[in-house]
Design a protein around this motif. Structure first.
Motif, short mmCIF file in Angstrom:
data_model
loop_
_atom_site.label_atom_id
_atom_site.label_comp_id
_atom_site.label_asym_id
_atom_site.label_seq_id
_atom_site.Cartn_x
_atom_site.Cartn_y
_atom_site.Cartn_z
N SER A 190 -29.33 -10.45 25.92
CA SER A 190 -29.73 -8.99 26.22
C SER A 190 -28.54 -8.15 26.06
O SER A 190 -28.74 -6.89 25.80
CB SER A 190 -30.05 -9.25 27.91
OG SER A 190 -31.17 -9.88 28.17
N ALA A 191 -27.30 -8.53 26.08
CA ALA A 191 -26.07 -7.64 26.00
C ALA A 191 -25.92 -7.52 24.58
O ALA A 191 -25.57 -5.99 24.16
CB ALA A 191 -24.82 -8.14 26.49
N ALA A 192 -26.21 -8.43 23.71
CA ALA A 192 -26.16 -8.20 22.29
C ALA A 192 -27.03 -7.45 21.48
O ALA A 192 -26.81 -6.70 20.60
CB ALA A 192 -25.77 -9.52 21.51
N LEU A 193 -28.17 -7.36 21.77
CA LEU A 193 -29.46 -6.92 21.23
C LEU A 193 -29.45 -5.46 21.08
O LEU A 193 -29.98 -4.93 20.03
CB LEU A 193 -30.64 -7.56 21.79
CG LEU A 193 -31.18 -8.82 21.52
CD1 LEU A 193 -32.30 -9.51 22.42
CD2 LEU A 193 -31.75 -8.97 20.20
N PRO A 194 -29.00 -4.65 21.99
CA PRO A 194 -28.90 -3.08 21.79
C PRO A 194 -28.01 -2.89 20.59
O PRO A 194 -28.42 -1.95 19.62
CB PRO A 194 -28.35 -2.59 23.03
CG PRO A 194 -28.88 -3.54 24.15
CD PRO A 194 -28.62 -4.93 23.50
N GLY A 195 -26.81 -3.36 20.40
CA GLY A 195 -25.79 -2.96 19.42
C GLY A 195 -26.60 -3.73 18.12
O GLY A 195 -26.36 -2.94 17.11
N TYR A 231 -14.35 -17.70 20.77
CA TYR A 231 -14.92 -18.37 19.69
C TYR A 231 -15.75 -17.18 18.82
O TYR A 231 -16.15 -16.08 19.39
CB TYR A 231 -16.08 -19.18 20.19
CG TYR A 231 -15.47 -20.41 21.17
CD1 TYR A 231 -14.61 -21.22 20.65
CD2 TYR A 231 -15.75 -20.31 22.45
CE1 TYR A 231 -13.95 -22.27 21.47
CE2 TYR A 231 -14.98 -21.34 23.18
CZ TYR A 231 -14.26 -22.15 22.67
OH TYR A 231 -13.63 -22.92 23.53
N SER A 232 -16.15 -17.73 17.65
CA SER A 232 -16.92 -16.67 16.84
C SER A 232 -18.53 -16.43 17.08
O SER A 232 -18.87 -17.30 17.66
CB SER A 232 -16.91 -17.01 15.09
OG SER A 232 -17.57 -18.44 15.30
N ALA A 233 -19.01 -15.18 16.85
CA ALA A 233 -20.32 -14.98 17.03
C ALA A 233 -21.27 -15.50 15.96
O ALA A 233 -20.74 -15.57 14.82
CB ALA A 233 -20.48 -13.51 17.43
N ALA A 249 -25.03 -11.20 14.91
CA ALA A 249 -24.56 -10.57 16.04
C ALA A 249 -23.12 -10.17 16.00
O ALA A 249 -22.67 -9.56 16.83
CB ALA A 249 -24.80 -11.32 17.44
N ALA A 250 -22.50 -10.44 14.75
CA ALA A 250 -21.03 -10.22 14.47
C ALA A 250 -20.68 -8.96 14.80
O ALA A 250 -19.65 -8.62 15.27
CB ALA A 250 -20.72 -10.52 13.25
N ASN A 251 -21.49 -7.91 14.55
CA ASN A 251 -21.06 -6.53 14.73
C ASN A 251 -21.87 -5.65 15.97
O ASN A 251 -21.86 -4.57 16.09
CB ASN A 251 -21.41 -5.74 13.42
CG ASN A 251 -20.83 -6.22 12.14
OD1 ASN A 251 -19.63 -6.78 12.18
ND2 ASN A 251 -21.58 -6.22 10.89
N ALA A 252 -22.49 -6.58 16.68
CA ALA A 252 -23.31 -6.11 17.93
C ALA A 252 -22.21 -5.17 18.88
O ALA A 252 -22.58 -4.16 19.39
CB ALA A 252 -23.75 -7.09 18.71
N PHE A 253 -21.01 -5.46 18.94
CA PHE A 253 -20.02 -4.73 19.92
C PHE A 253 -18.97 -3.94 19.06
O PHE A 253 -18.11 -3.47 19.73
CB PHE A 253 -19.46 -5.50 20.84
CG PHE A 253 -20.50 -6.42 21.73
CD1 PHE A 253 -20.99 -5.66 22.63
CD2 PHE A 253 -20.80 -7.76 21.75
CE1 PHE A 253 -22.15 -6.49 23.56
CE2 PHE A 253 -21.76 -8.34 22.20
CZ PHE A 253 -22.23 -7.60 23.26
#
Length: 225
Positions: A113-118, A148-150, A154-158
């Motif tokens: 949920s935290a990653a999906l908007p980005g 750890y790596s994403a 999702a690597a650029n989500a944030f």
């Protein structure tokens, strides 16, 4: 067949924790008072994959248990399986059962949920559905955390600050506490509920309930725009 949308209520897709289920999260969330729940249109979704190992809630909640994706921590990176398939599964559900105004997640579901908007903002996913207006993050963290790596998707989500409204629920004795506090810094408009428990969906005391009501008033306005 799509569920009928409750008029005047923000429609929220709820994503459960690792090796639990939609039914379990629904049970946990219903510890919250009716003054909160009556204002929200909550839709609970089972993850696409049956549990591949022991669930942390065995003996507390009945099976079946599900997981959103799988991961393995290696020496120098994290290896993910079925992550892209998981995101496609969520998006398909949102297309068929939406529109959804926001997301609520616990644990692994909170990380999603935290990653999906980005991810949506950069155009890598959720391109078929309206923009996510808010998230409710319970025992959350960035996928991969600080060590750890994403997953590639999702690597650029944030990379950019997350502009949607957010409510973060963080336990004093949660093993995710440090990661959850770090996650708050990625959002431009966060509200935070602190509670004395561990990795769980807590009951809301008077102070927490006031913060929850403030957040609901905010998202009620967002849902009508």
């Amino acid at each position: 067949m799509a569920e009928i949308r409750a008029p005047g209520k923000p429609r929220i897709l709820c994503l459960h924790g690792f090796r639990t289920s939609a039914k379990i999260l629904e049970t946990q969330i219903h510890k919250w008072p009716e003054s909160v729940l009556e204002k929200l249109d909550l839709v609970f979704l089972d993850a696409p994959y049956p549990s591949t190992g022991t669930s942390g809630v065995e003996g507390i909640f009945d099976p079946p248990y599900f997981e959103w994706f799988q991961f393995q921590v290696l020496q120098d990176h994290t290896e993910y399986q079925n992550f892209e398939e998981c995101i496609a599964y969520i998006e398909d559900f949102m297309v068929q059962n939406g529109p959804f105004d926001g997301l609520l997640g616990f644990s692994q579901g909170a990380a999603l949920s935290a990653a999906l908007p980005g991810m949506q903002e950069e155009g890598s996913t959720l391109t078929k559905v309206p923009k996510i207006k808010f998230v409710i993050i319970i025992s959350g963290a960035k996928i991969g955390g600080s060590k750890y790596s994403a997953p590639r998707l999702a690597a650029n989500a944030f990379l950019a600050p997350i502009k949607c409204s957010s409510l973060h629920v963080i336990g004093e004795h949660d093993f995710q506490k440090t990661e959850g506090l770090a996650l708050i810094e990625s959002f431009v408009d966060p509200l935070v509920i602190h509670h004395p428990k561990g990795h769980t969906v807590p009951r809301l005391d008077d102070q927490s309930l006031k913060i929850a009501h403030n957040f609901i008033e905010k998202i009620l306005k967002l849902a009508t725009t």
